[in-house]
Scaffold this motif. Sequence first.
Motif, short mmCIF file in Angstrom:
data_model
loop_
_atom_site.label_atom_id
_atom_site.label_comp_id
_atom_site.label_asym_id
_atom_site.label_seq_id
_atom_site.Cartn_x
_atom_site.Cartn_y
_atom_site.Cartn_z
N GLN A 51 66.67 40.95 23.21
CA GLN A 51 67.69 40.24 21.98
C GLN A 51 68.43 39.26 22.84
OE1 GLN A 51 69.24 43.43 19.96
NE2 GLN A 51 67.45 44.43 19.16
N ASP A 70 74.92 50.00 27.81
CA ASP A 70 74.03 48.83 27.56
C ASP A 70 74.58 47.67 27.95
OD1 ASP A 70 72.18 50.42 26.85
OD2 ASP A 70 72.29 50.34 24.64
N PHE A 95 67.32 44.56 14.60
CA PHE A 95 67.89 44.84 16.20
C PHE A 95 67.73 46.25 16.58
CE2 PHE A 95 69.94 40.76 14.90
CZ PHE A 95 70.15 40.12 16.21
N LEU A 119 75.38 41.86 21.98
CA LEU A 119 75.86 43.23 21.89
C LEU A 119 76.59 43.61 20.57
CD1 LEU A 119 77.30 43.85 25.38
CD2 LEU A 119 75.16 44.97 24.67
N ASN A 140 73.53 43.82 17.91
CA ASN A 140 72.88 44.92 18.32
C ASN A 140 73.41 46.47 17.72
OD1 ASN A 140 72.04 47.39 20.43
ND2 ASN A 140 70.26 46.17 19.94
N LEU A 150 66.81 45.52 23.17
CA LEU A 150 68.21 44.69 23.47
C LEU A 150 68.18 43.92 24.69
CD1 LEU A 150 71.40 44.41 23.28
CD2 LEU A 150 71.83 46.41 24.48
#
Lengths: 242, 234
Positions: free
Chosen positions: B87, B176, B79, B112, B115, B84
Amino acid sequence: MIKVVDVHKSFGKLEVLKGINFNVAPREVVCVIGPSGSGKSTLLRCINQLERVDRGHIYIDGEELTDPKTDINAIRQQVGMVFQLFNLFPHKTTLENITLAPVKIKGVDKDQADEQAMELLRKVGLVDKAHVYPNKLSGGQKQRVAIARALAMQPKVMLFDEPTSALDPEMVGEVLTVMKDLATEGMTMVVVTHEMGLAREVGDRVVFMDEGQIVEEGLPSQIFDNPPNPRTQSFLSKVLSI
Amino acid sequence: MPLFDFTFGLGILDAITSSAGFMVVAKNFTYFLGGAWYTLFITALSVAMGMVLGLFAGLGKLSKNKIIYGISTAYIDFFRGTPLFVQIFLLYFGILPLFYDNDSLSSAIIALGLNSGAYIAEILRAGIQAIDKGQMEAARSLGMNERQAMVLVILPQAFKVVIPPLINEFIALLKDSSLVSAITVAELMHRGDLVFANTYQATWVFGTISILYLVMTKTISLLGDYAERRLATE
Protein backbone atom coordinates in the motif's frame (compact mmCIF):
# COMPACT_ATOMS: atom_id res chain seq x y z
CA MET A 1 -55.42 9.01 23.26
CA ILE A 2 -54.13 5.83 21.60
CA LYS A 3 -55.92 4.25 18.72
CA VAL A 4 -54.71 1.04 17.13
CA VAL A 5 -56.51 -0.02 13.96
CA ASP A 6 -56.14 -3.43 12.37
CA VAL A 7 -52.43 -3.79 13.08
CA HIS A 8 -50.54 -6.71 11.61
CA LYS A 9 -46.93 -7.57 12.31
CA SER A 10 -44.82 -10.53 11.29
CA PHE A 11 -41.28 -11.55 12.10
CA GLY A 12 -40.31 -13.57 9.07
CA LYS A 13 -42.97 -16.21 8.63
CA LEU A 14 -44.27 -15.85 12.16
CA GLU A 15 -47.29 -13.59 12.36
CA VAL A 16 -47.14 -12.03 15.82
CA LEU A 17 -50.02 -9.58 15.57
CA LYS A 18 -53.04 -10.68 13.58
CA GLY A 19 -55.21 -7.62 13.25
CA ILE A 20 -55.28 -5.74 16.52
CA ASN A 21 -57.89 -3.11 17.26
CA PHE A 22 -57.38 -1.32 20.50
CA ASN A 23 -58.15 2.06 22.05
CA VAL A 24 -56.97 3.84 25.14
CA ALA A 25 -58.81 6.85 26.48
CA PRO A 26 -57.01 9.75 28.19
CA ARG A 27 -56.25 9.01 31.86
CA GLU A 28 -57.08 5.38 31.34
CA VAL A 29 -54.89 2.59 32.70
CA VAL A 30 -54.99 -0.49 30.51
CA CYS A 31 -53.27 -3.68 31.53
CA VAL A 32 -52.42 -6.17 28.81
CA ILE A 33 -52.09 -9.74 29.98
CA GLY A 34 -51.60 -13.03 28.21
CA PRO A 35 -49.21 -15.95 27.80
CA SER A 36 -45.70 -15.37 26.49
CA GLY A 37 -45.56 -15.19 22.75
CA SER A 38 -49.06 -13.79 22.58
CA GLY A 39 -47.80 -10.55 21.02
CA LYS A 40 -48.45 -8.21 23.92
CA SER A 41 -44.91 -6.83 24.08
CA THR A 42 -44.82 -6.49 20.31
CA LEU A 43 -48.05 -4.51 20.42
CA LEU A 44 -46.52 -2.16 22.97
CA ARG A 45 -43.35 -1.78 20.91
CA CYS A 46 -45.45 -1.00 17.84
CA ILE A 47 -47.22 1.77 19.74
CA ASN A 48 -43.80 3.36 20.23
CA GLN A 49 -42.68 2.41 16.72
CA LEU A 50 -39.73 0.43 18.03
CA GLU A 51 -41.23 -2.12 15.68
CA ARG A 52 -42.68 -1.07 12.34
CA VAL A 53 -46.12 -2.45 11.62
CA ASP A 54 -46.71 -4.34 8.39
CA ARG A 55 -50.30 -3.22 8.01
CA GLY A 56 -52.73 -1.07 9.93
CA HIS A 57 -52.66 2.31 11.60
CA ILE A 58 -51.67 3.65 14.99
CA TYR A 59 -52.68 7.09 16.23
CA ILE A 60 -51.50 8.90 19.30
CA ASP A 61 -53.42 12.00 20.28
CA GLY A 62 -54.80 12.21 16.75
CA GLU A 63 -51.43 11.96 15.00
CA GLU A 64 -50.81 8.94 12.87
CA LEU A 65 -47.52 7.24 13.75
CA THR A 66 -47.73 4.82 10.89
CA ASP A 67 -47.77 7.68 8.37
CA PRO A 68 -44.21 7.89 6.95
CA LYS A 69 -44.46 11.69 6.95
CA THR A 70 -44.94 11.86 10.71
CA ASP A 71 -41.91 12.98 12.74
CA ILE A 72 -41.63 9.86 14.83
CA ASN A 73 -39.02 11.36 17.16
CA ALA A 74 -41.34 14.20 18.12
CA ILE A 75 -44.11 11.75 18.96
CA ARG A 76 -41.82 9.46 20.91
CA GLN A 77 -41.00 12.39 23.18
CA GLN A 78 -44.64 12.32 24.23
CA VAL A 79 -44.67 8.58 24.82
CA GLY A 80 -42.64 7.32 27.76
CA MET A 81 -41.46 3.75 27.67
CA VAL A 82 -40.28 1.58 30.54
CA PHE A 83 -38.48 -1.63 29.65
CA GLN A 84 -38.30 -4.99 31.33
CA LEU A 85 -34.51 -4.75 31.60
CA PHE A 86 -34.50 -1.03 32.58
CA ASN A 87 -32.02 -0.02 29.86
CA LEU A 88 -30.52 2.73 31.95
CA PHE A 89 -27.47 4.40 30.42
CA PRO A 90 -24.56 2.85 32.36
CA HIS A 91 -22.14 5.68 31.53
CA LYS A 92 -24.40 8.31 33.13
CA THR A 93 -25.32 8.90 36.75
CA THR A 94 -28.90 8.59 37.87
CA LEU A 95 -29.40 12.32 37.53
CA GLU A 96 -27.75 12.43 34.09
CA ASN A 97 -29.89 9.52 32.94
CA ILE A 98 -32.94 11.62 33.71
CA THR A 99 -31.72 14.94 32.35
CA LEU A 100 -29.99 13.70 29.18
CA ALA A 101 -33.00 13.75 26.89
CA PRO A 102 -34.67 16.93 28.26
CA VAL A 103 -31.41 18.90 27.94
CA LYS A 104 -30.09 17.48 24.65
CA ILE A 105 -33.35 16.87 22.81
CA LYS A 106 -35.85 19.32 24.20
CA GLY A 107 -33.29 22.03 24.91
CA VAL A 108 -34.34 22.46 28.53
CA ASP A 109 -31.96 24.60 30.58
CA LYS A 110 -29.49 22.43 32.53
CA ASP A 111 -30.33 23.85 35.98
CA GLN A 112 -34.02 23.59 35.33
CA ALA A 113 -33.64 20.00 34.13
CA ASP A 114 -31.62 19.14 37.25
CA GLU A 115 -34.28 20.63 39.45
CA GLN A 116 -37.02 18.73 37.66
CA ALA A 117 -34.98 15.52 37.85
CA MET A 118 -34.55 15.93 41.61
CA GLU A 119 -38.29 16.44 41.90
CA LEU A 120 -38.86 13.20 39.98
CA LEU A 121 -36.30 11.39 42.12
CA ARG A 122 -38.15 12.57 45.20
CA LYS A 123 -41.31 11.16 43.70
CA VAL A 124 -39.75 7.72 43.16
CA GLY A 125 -37.92 7.92 46.50
CA LEU A 126 -34.34 7.99 45.22
CA VAL A 127 -33.05 11.50 45.93
CA ASP A 128 -30.02 10.04 47.71
CA LYS A 129 -29.04 8.09 44.59
CA ALA A 130 -28.85 11.11 42.29
CA HIS A 131 -25.10 10.96 41.79
CA VAL A 132 -24.43 7.23 41.64
CA TYR A 133 -24.06 5.15 38.51
CA PRO A 134 -26.68 2.54 37.61
CA ASN A 135 -24.41 -0.38 38.46
CA LYS A 136 -24.70 0.65 42.11
CA LEU A 137 -28.49 0.38 42.10
CA SER A 138 -30.71 -2.60 42.83
CA GLY A 139 -33.15 -3.79 40.19
CA GLY A 140 -36.08 -2.04 41.82
CA GLN A 141 -34.12 1.19 42.11
CA LYS A 142 -33.05 0.94 38.46
CA GLN A 143 -36.62 0.55 37.35
CA ARG A 144 -37.74 3.52 39.41
CA VAL A 145 -35.00 5.62 37.82
CA ALA A 146 -36.13 4.37 34.41
CA ILE A 147 -39.66 5.54 35.19
CA ALA A 148 -38.34 8.93 36.31
CA ARG A 149 -36.28 9.16 33.13
CA ALA A 150 -39.34 8.55 30.98
CA LEU A 151 -41.41 11.03 32.99
CA ALA A 152 -38.77 13.74 32.56
CA MET A 153 -39.90 14.19 28.97
CA GLN A 154 -43.38 14.96 30.32
CA PRO A 155 -45.08 12.33 28.19
CA LYS A 156 -48.80 12.14 27.58
CA VAL A 157 -48.71 8.36 27.68
CA MET A 158 -46.56 5.86 29.53
CA LEU A 159 -45.94 2.38 28.17
CA PHE A 160 -44.66 -0.31 30.51
CA ASP A 161 -43.22 -3.50 29.05
CA GLU A 162 -43.27 -6.07 31.85
CA PRO A 163 -41.70 -3.58 34.26
CA THR A 164 -41.46 -5.99 37.18
CA SER A 165 -40.64 -9.26 35.40
CA ALA A 166 -36.87 -8.97 35.85
CA LEU A 167 -37.06 -8.00 39.51
CA ASP A 168 -36.50 -10.02 42.64
CA PRO A 169 -39.84 -10.54 44.39
CA GLU A 170 -39.05 -8.15 47.23
CA MET A 171 -38.31 -5.37 44.72
CA VAL A 172 -41.63 -5.62 42.91
CA GLY A 173 -43.59 -3.70 45.52
CA GLU A 174 -41.57 -0.49 45.34
CA VAL A 175 -41.99 -0.29 41.55
CA LEU A 176 -45.69 -1.06 41.73
CA THR A 177 -46.13 1.69 44.32
CA VAL A 178 -44.62 4.23 41.91
CA MET A 179 -46.85 2.99 39.11
CA LYS A 180 -49.94 3.15 41.27
CA ASP A 181 -49.11 6.74 42.21
CA LEU A 182 -48.79 7.58 38.54
CA ALA A 183 -52.14 6.00 37.78
CA THR A 184 -53.77 7.92 40.60
CA GLU A 185 -52.35 11.16 39.22
CA GLY A 186 -54.19 10.48 36.00
CA MET A 187 -51.38 9.34 33.69
CA THR A 188 -52.54 7.44 30.65
CA MET A 189 -50.84 4.07 30.91
CA VAL A 190 -50.57 0.85 28.98
CA VAL A 191 -48.99 -1.87 31.06
CA VAL A 192 -47.95 -5.25 29.76
CA THR A 193 -47.69 -7.22 32.95
CA HIS A 194 -47.93 -10.48 34.79
CA GLU A 195 -48.84 -8.64 37.97
CA MET A 196 -52.50 -9.48 38.29
CA GLY A 197 -52.61 -7.51 41.54
CA LEU A 198 -51.65 -4.32 39.75
CA ALA A 199 -54.14 -4.96 36.99
CA ARG A 200 -56.87 -5.50 39.52
CA GLU A 201 -55.96 -2.56 41.70
CA VAL A 202 -55.28 0.27 39.25
CA GLY A 203 -56.37 -1.10 35.89
CA ASP A 204 -59.42 0.56 34.40
CA ARG A 205 -59.48 -2.14 31.81
CA VAL A 206 -57.77 -5.46 31.25
CA VAL A 207 -56.98 -6.76 27.79
CA PHE A 208 -56.29 -10.45 27.36
CA MET A 209 -54.21 -11.39 24.33
CA ASP A 210 -53.43 -14.79 22.91
CA GLU A 211 -51.78 -15.86 19.66
CA GLY A 212 -51.60 -12.37 18.24
CA GLN A 213 -55.18 -11.45 18.89
CA ILE A 214 -57.15 -9.68 21.56
CA VAL A 215 -59.30 -12.44 22.94
CA GLU A 216 -61.30 -10.29 25.27
CA GLU A 217 -61.24 -7.11 27.27
CA GLY A 218 -63.21 -5.67 30.10
CA LEU A 219 -63.21 -4.41 33.65
CA PRO A 220 -60.62 -6.13 35.85
CA SER A 221 -63.31 -7.57 38.08
CA GLN A 222 -65.11 -8.99 35.10
CA ILE A 223 -62.02 -10.52 33.51
CA PHE A 224 -60.51 -11.90 36.68
CA ASP A 225 -63.59 -13.14 38.48
CA ASN A 226 -65.80 -14.17 35.66
CA PRO A 227 -64.02 -14.43 32.30
CA PRO A 228 -66.45 -15.47 29.59
CA ASN A 229 -63.81 -16.85 27.22
CA PRO A 230 -62.44 -20.33 27.91
CA ARG A 231 -58.89 -19.32 26.80
CA THR A 232 -58.89 -16.54 29.35
CA GLN A 233 -60.22 -18.93 31.96
CA SER A 234 -57.48 -21.44 31.29
CA PHE A 235 -54.73 -18.77 31.34
CA LEU A 236 -55.97 -17.20 34.56
CA SER A 237 -56.38 -20.54 36.29
CA LYS A 238 -52.71 -21.25 35.60
CA VAL A 239 -51.48 -17.81 36.65
CA LEU A 240 -53.64 -17.17 39.67
CA SER A 241 -53.25 -20.60 41.23
CA ILE A 242 -49.55 -19.92 41.96
CA MET B 1 38.20 -12.87 48.26
CA PRO B 2 35.83 -9.90 48.51
CA LEU B 3 32.12 -10.50 47.99
CA PHE B 4 32.08 -8.24 44.98
CA ASP B 5 35.12 -7.34 42.97
CA PHE B 6 34.47 -3.69 42.30
CA THR B 7 37.42 -3.24 40.02
CA PHE B 8 36.27 -6.19 37.95
CA GLY B 9 32.84 -4.53 37.54
CA LEU B 10 34.46 -1.29 36.49
CA GLY B 11 36.55 -3.24 34.07
CA ILE B 12 33.50 -4.58 32.28
CA LEU B 13 31.89 -1.15 32.20
CA ASP B 14 35.10 0.23 30.78
CA ALA B 15 35.24 -2.45 28.13
CA ILE B 16 31.68 -1.70 27.07
CA THR B 17 31.95 2.06 26.92
CA SER B 18 35.14 1.94 24.96
CA SER B 19 33.76 -0.56 22.43
CA ALA B 20 33.22 0.61 18.86
CA GLY B 21 29.51 -0.21 18.95
CA PHE B 22 28.90 1.86 22.03
CA MET B 23 30.74 4.78 20.49
CA VAL B 24 28.51 4.57 17.43
CA VAL B 25 25.35 4.56 19.53
CA ALA B 26 26.58 7.34 21.80
CA LYS B 27 27.52 9.51 18.85
CA ASN B 28 24.17 8.97 17.11
CA PHE B 29 21.89 8.85 20.12
CA THR B 30 20.29 12.27 19.66
CA TYR B 31 19.96 11.46 15.97
CA PHE B 32 18.03 8.32 16.98
CA LEU B 33 15.94 10.27 19.46
CA GLY B 34 15.04 12.65 16.67
CA GLY B 35 13.97 9.62 14.64
CA ALA B 36 11.85 8.34 17.51
CA TRP B 37 10.20 11.75 17.69
CA TYR B 38 9.54 11.54 13.94
CA THR B 39 8.02 8.09 14.42
CA LEU B 40 5.71 9.41 17.14
CA PHE B 41 4.70 12.33 14.96
CA ILE B 42 3.88 10.10 11.98
CA THR B 43 2.00 7.65 14.19
CA ALA B 44 -0.01 10.38 15.92
CA LEU B 45 -1.17 11.94 12.64
CA SER B 46 -1.91 8.53 11.12
CA VAL B 47 -3.90 7.51 14.18
CA ALA B 48 -5.90 10.74 14.05
CA MET B 49 -6.65 10.15 10.39
CA GLY B 50 -7.37 6.48 11.06
CA MET B 51 -9.82 7.32 13.85
CA VAL B 52 -11.85 9.65 11.63
CA LEU B 53 -11.83 7.24 8.69
CA GLY B 54 -12.47 4.31 10.99
CA LEU B 55 -15.48 5.99 12.61
CA PHE B 56 -17.06 6.70 9.22
CA ALA B 57 -16.23 3.32 7.75
CA GLY B 58 -17.29 1.51 10.94
CA LEU B 59 -20.65 3.29 10.99
CA GLY B 60 -20.85 2.75 7.23
CA LYS B 61 -20.56 -0.98 7.74
CA LEU B 62 -23.55 -0.79 10.04
CA SER B 63 -25.52 1.34 7.60
CA LYS B 64 -28.68 0.06 5.96
CA ASN B 65 -27.80 2.16 2.92
CA LYS B 66 -26.34 -0.32 0.42
CA ILE B 67 -24.03 2.19 -1.28
CA ILE B 68 -22.51 3.42 1.99
CA TYR B 69 -22.18 -0.17 3.17
CA GLY B 70 -20.56 -1.18 -0.13
CA ILE B 71 -18.00 1.64 -0.12
CA SER B 72 -17.10 1.00 3.53
CA THR B 73 -16.74 -2.73 2.95
CA ALA B 74 -14.59 -2.28 -0.16
CA TYR B 75 -12.33 0.17 1.68
CA ILE B 76 -11.92 -2.08 4.72
CA ASP B 77 -11.40 -5.21 2.61
CA PHE B 78 -8.71 -3.61 0.47
CA PHE B 79 -6.66 -2.13 3.28
CA ARG B 80 -6.93 -5.16 5.53
CA GLY B 81 -6.49 -7.63 2.72
CA THR B 82 -3.30 -6.31 1.12
CA PRO B 83 0.14 -5.81 2.68
CA LEU B 84 0.81 -2.39 4.17
CA PHE B 85 4.19 -2.43 2.47
CA VAL B 86 2.50 -2.74 -0.91
CA GLN B 87 0.00 0.00 0.00
CA ILE B 88 2.82 2.40 0.88
CA PHE B 89 4.50 1.85 -2.51
CA LEU B 90 1.22 1.96 -4.40
CA LEU B 91 0.25 5.29 -2.84
CA TYR B 92 3.68 6.91 -2.86
CA PHE B 93 4.74 6.00 -6.38
CA GLY B 94 1.38 5.35 -8.03
CA ILE B 95 -1.76 7.02 -6.79
CA LEU B 96 -0.78 10.10 -4.80
CA PRO B 97 1.35 11.66 -7.58
CA LEU B 98 -1.87 11.86 -9.60
CA PHE B 99 -3.32 14.23 -7.03
CA TYR B 100 -0.43 16.39 -5.86
CA ASP B 101 3.32 16.75 -5.90
CA ASN B 102 3.66 14.23 -3.11
CA ASP B 103 6.54 14.04 -0.67
CA SER B 104 7.49 10.95 1.28
CA LEU B 105 6.33 12.20 4.70
CA SER B 106 2.77 13.10 3.73
CA SER B 107 2.53 9.95 1.61
CA ALA B 108 3.62 7.88 4.58
CA ILE B 109 1.02 9.45 6.86
CA ILE B 110 -1.73 8.98 4.27
CA ALA B 111 -0.80 5.34 3.71
CA LEU B 112 -0.60 4.53 7.42
CA GLY B 113 -3.78 6.50 8.13
CA LEU B 114 -5.74 4.72 5.41
CA ASN B 115 -4.46 1.37 6.61
CA SER B 116 -5.21 1.93 10.28
CA GLY B 117 -8.63 3.40 9.40
CA ALA B 118 -9.63 0.01 8.03
CA TYR B 119 -8.61 -1.79 11.22
CA ILE B 120 -10.11 0.87 13.48
CA ALA B 121 -13.38 0.64 11.52
CA GLU B 122 -13.68 -3.02 12.38
CA ILE B 123 -12.79 -2.36 16.02
CA LEU B 124 -15.41 0.39 16.33
CA ARG B 125 -18.04 -1.65 14.51
CA ALA B 126 -17.52 -4.52 16.93
CA GLY B 127 -17.62 -2.09 19.87
CA ILE B 128 -20.89 -0.55 18.73
CA GLN B 129 -22.42 -3.97 18.17
CA ALA B 130 -21.32 -5.05 21.63
CA ILE B 131 -23.60 -2.44 23.20
CA ASP B 132 -26.93 -3.95 24.22
CA LYS B 133 -29.63 -3.12 21.72
CA GLY B 134 -31.88 -2.01 24.56
CA GLN B 135 -29.66 1.08 24.85
CA MET B 136 -30.60 2.22 21.37
CA GLU B 137 -34.25 1.47 22.06
CA ALA B 138 -34.23 3.40 25.33
CA ALA B 139 -32.58 6.37 23.61
CA ARG B 140 -35.03 6.28 20.72
CA SER B 141 -38.00 5.93 23.07
CA LEU B 142 -36.96 9.21 24.68
CA GLY B 143 -37.29 10.92 21.32
CA MET B 144 -33.66 10.91 20.17
CA ASN B 145 -33.08 10.43 16.48
CA GLU B 146 -30.62 7.79 15.38
CA ARG B 147 -27.66 10.19 15.23
CA GLN B 148 -28.34 11.68 18.67
CA ALA B 149 -28.71 8.20 20.17
CA MET B 150 -25.44 7.16 18.56
CA VAL B 151 -23.51 10.21 19.77
CA LEU B 152 -25.03 10.55 23.24
CA VAL B 153 -25.63 6.95 24.25
CA ILE B 154 -23.99 4.31 22.07
CA LEU B 155 -20.58 5.74 21.13
CA PRO B 156 -19.55 6.80 24.67
CA GLN B 157 -20.19 3.25 25.82
CA ALA B 158 -18.66 1.65 22.74
CA PHE B 159 -15.56 3.79 23.17
CA LYS B 160 -14.93 2.25 26.57
CA VAL B 161 -15.26 -1.25 25.18
CA VAL B 162 -12.82 -0.59 22.35
CA ILE B 163 -9.97 0.96 24.35
CA PRO B 164 -7.94 -2.29 24.67
CA PRO B 165 -8.20 -3.25 20.97
CA LEU B 166 -7.60 0.37 19.95
CA ILE B 167 -4.43 0.45 22.03
CA ASN B 168 -3.35 -2.73 20.27
CA GLU B 169 -3.95 -1.04 16.95
CA PHE B 170 -1.99 2.08 17.95
CA ILE B 171 0.95 -0.07 19.01
CA ALA B 172 0.80 -2.08 15.80
CA LEU B 173 0.68 1.13 13.80
CA LEU B 174 3.66 2.61 15.60
CA LYS B 175 5.69 -0.50 14.84
CA ASP B 176 4.44 -0.69 11.25
CA SER B 177 5.49 2.90 10.71
CA SER B 178 9.02 1.50 10.42
CA LEU B 179 7.99 0.30 6.93
CA VAL B 180 7.90 3.85 5.62
CA SER B 181 11.67 3.93 5.98
CA ALA B 182 11.53 2.26 2.57
CA ILE B 183 10.27 5.49 1.01
CA THR B 184 13.03 7.46 2.77
CA VAL B 185 11.05 9.02 5.59
CA ALA B 186 13.69 9.85 8.19
CA GLU B 187 11.96 8.10 11.07
CA LEU B 188 13.61 5.86 13.64
CA MET B 189 14.11 2.74 11.51
CA HIS B 190 15.40 4.74 8.58
CA ARG B 191 17.99 6.48 10.75
CA GLY B 192 19.03 3.15 12.22
CA ASP B 193 19.44 1.77 8.74
CA LEU B 194 21.65 4.69 7.69
CA VAL B 195 23.89 4.41 10.73
CA PHE B 196 24.14 0.65 10.28
CA ALA B 197 25.12 1.04 6.63
CA ASN B 198 28.04 3.23 7.68
CA THR B 199 29.21 1.29 10.73
CA TYR B 200 28.00 -2.32 10.42
CA GLN B 201 27.27 -2.29 14.16
CA ALA B 202 24.02 -4.25 13.70
CA THR B 203 23.50 -5.41 17.28
CA TRP B 204 24.29 -2.06 18.85
CA VAL B 205 22.34 0.01 16.35
CA PHE B 206 19.23 -2.15 16.01
CA GLY B 207 19.37 -3.05 19.70
CA THR B 208 19.15 0.63 20.54
CA ILE B 209 16.40 1.15 17.98
CA SER B 210 14.47 -1.78 19.48
CA ILE B 211 14.71 -0.29 22.95
CA LEU B 212 13.45 3.06 21.70
CA TYR B 213 10.48 1.37 19.99
CA LEU B 214 9.82 -0.60 23.17
CA VAL B 215 9.80 2.54 25.30
CA MET B 216 7.27 4.14 22.94
CA THR B 217 4.95 1.13 22.72
CA LYS B 218 5.07 0.54 26.46
CA THR B 219 4.16 4.18 27.06
CA ILE B 220 1.13 3.84 24.79
CA SER B 221 -0.03 0.72 26.58
CA LEU B 222 0.37 2.40 29.99
CA LEU B 223 -1.64 5.40 28.75
CA GLY B 224 -4.29 2.95 27.59
CA ASP B 225 -4.47 1.32 31.02
CA TYR B 226 -4.82 4.76 32.56
CA ALA B 227 -7.63 5.76 30.18
CA GLU B 228 -9.42 2.52 30.92
CA ARG B 229 -9.24 3.12 34.66
CA ARG B 230 -10.39 6.72 34.30
CA LEU B 231 -13.45 5.75 32.27
CA ALA B 232 -14.55 2.95 34.57
CA THR B 233 -17.88 3.91 36.16
CA GLU B 234 -17.20 2.56 39.58
